[in-house]
Design a protein around this motif. Structure first.
Motif, PDB file in Angstrom:
ATOM      1  N   ALA A  30       0.828  -1.208   0.000  1.00  0.00           N
ATOM      2  CA  ALA A  30       0.000   0.000   0.000  1.00  0.00           C
ATOM      3  C   ALA A  30       0.862   1.258   0.000  1.00  0.00           C
ATOM      4  O   ALA A  30       0.560   2.226  -0.724  1.00  0.00           O
ATOM      5  CB  ALA A  30      -0.948  -0.003   1.197  1.00  0.00           C
ATOM      6  N   LEU A  31       1.932   1.263   0.775  1.00  0.00           N
ATOM      7  CA  LEU A  31       2.836   2.421   0.784  1.00  0.00           C
ATOM      8  C   LEU A  31       3.467   2.637  -0.590  1.00  0.00           C
ATOM      9  O   LEU A  31       3.554   3.765  -1.083  1.00  0.00           O
ATOM     10  CB  LEU A  31       3.926   2.249   1.839  1.00  0.00           C
ATOM     11  CG  LEU A  31       3.502   2.483   3.273  1.00  0.00           C
ATOM     12  CD1 LEU A  31       4.595   2.032   4.223  1.00  0.00           C
ATOM     13  CD2 LEU A  31       3.174   3.952   3.493  1.00  0.00           C
ATOM     14  N   ASN A  32       3.916   1.561  -1.211  1.00  0.00           N
ATOM     15  CA  ASN A  32       4.529   1.678  -2.537  1.00  0.00           C
ATOM     16  C   ASN A  32       3.504   2.073  -3.589  1.00  0.00           C
ATOM     17  O   ASN A  32       3.798   2.881  -4.488  1.00  0.00           O
ATOM     18  CB  ASN A  32       5.233   0.390  -2.923  1.00  0.00           C
ATOM     19  CG  ASN A  32       6.617   0.247  -2.299  1.00  0.00           C
ATOM     20  OD1 ASN A  32       7.383  -0.626  -2.679  1.00  0.00           O
ATOM     21  ND2 ASN A  32       6.962   1.094  -1.343  1.00  0.00           N
ATOM     22  N   ALA A  33       2.284   1.541  -3.500  1.00  0.00           N
ATOM     23  CA  ALA A  33       1.223   1.903  -4.447  1.00  0.00           C
ATOM     24  C   ALA A  33       0.859   3.376  -4.294  1.00  0.00           C
ATOM     25  O   ALA A  33       0.676   4.097  -5.295  1.00  0.00           O
ATOM     26  CB  ALA A  33      -0.003   1.024  -4.239  1.00  0.00           C
ATOM     27  N   PHE A  34       0.773   3.857  -3.061  1.00  0.00           N
ATOM     28  CA  PHE A  34       0.492   5.276  -2.813  1.00  0.00           C
ATOM     29  C   PHE A  34       1.612   6.146  -3.381  1.00  0.00           C
ATOM     30  O   PHE A  34       1.352   7.163  -4.026  1.00  0.00           O
ATOM     31  CB  PHE A  34       0.326   5.532  -1.310  1.00  0.00           C
ATOM     32  CG  PHE A  34       0.174   6.985  -0.972  1.00  0.00           C
ATOM     33  CD1 PHE A  34      -1.022   7.640  -1.212  1.00  0.00           C
ATOM     34  CD2 PHE A  34       1.228   7.694  -0.427  1.00  0.00           C
ATOM     35  CE1 PHE A  34      -1.161   8.991  -0.912  1.00  0.00           C
ATOM     36  CE2 PHE A  34       1.104   9.038  -0.120  1.00  0.00           C
ATOM     37  CZ  PHE A  34      -0.098   9.695  -0.364  1.00  0.00           C
TER      38      PHE A  34
END
Length: 157
Positions: A30-34
């Protein structure tokens, strides 16, 4: 699919790229996608799937090769963060050259952040958040690979 040094040295070269597409868990993903969404929003023009399909594997492979050569103690790695750091430089550099102060400020912050991480390590809170260790040198490698890419393009053009 993760980057595993031993497997790469035994010919599993796809891991040089696929390791950057694997994550430690949903929070890490999720952090990388954000961050990838944020990079896309920072771009002057929307990042095309074609542009991403060229730049992500190129950055990933180069970063993994640098891990292989310069960091033999790193046995395995997953995550997109090094690629993201490189993408930020590739996206913001043209804007910075046009004198956009926000692009310069973001690039300065990114450079200082990477330098700080390399000198003092990554806070334990970040490792806890993603569910595993942060390999901070990949952030620097991402910036370095993108800078070389920009220099090579400038010399050709």
């Amino acid at each position: 699919m993760r980057y595993e040094r031993t497997a790469v040295l035994h010919g599993e070269l796809w891991r040089l790229v696929t390791g950057h597409l694997i994550h430690l868990g949903w929070a890490h993903w999720a952090l990388n996608a954000f961050a990838l969404t944020l990079v896309s929003l920072l771009a002057r023009e929307p990042l095309s799937l074609r542009a991403l399909s060229r730049s992500i594997p190129a950055l990933a492979a180069a970063i993994s090769l640098m891990l292989l050569v310069f960091d033999p103690e790193v046995a395995d790695y997953v995550g997109l963060s090094g690629v993201l750091y490189g993408l930020v430089l590739l996206v913001l550099w043209p804007q910075a050259r046009e004198g956009r102060w926000l692009a310069w400020a973001a690039l300065l912050y990114l450079t200082v952040r990477v330098g700080w991480q390399l000198l003092s390590g990554v806070p334990a809170m970040e490792a806890a958040l993603i569910g595993g260790p942060v390999i901070e040198q990949v952030h620097g490698y991402g910036l370095l690979v993108a800078a070389v890419w920009l220099l090579a393009g400038a010399r050709r053009g």
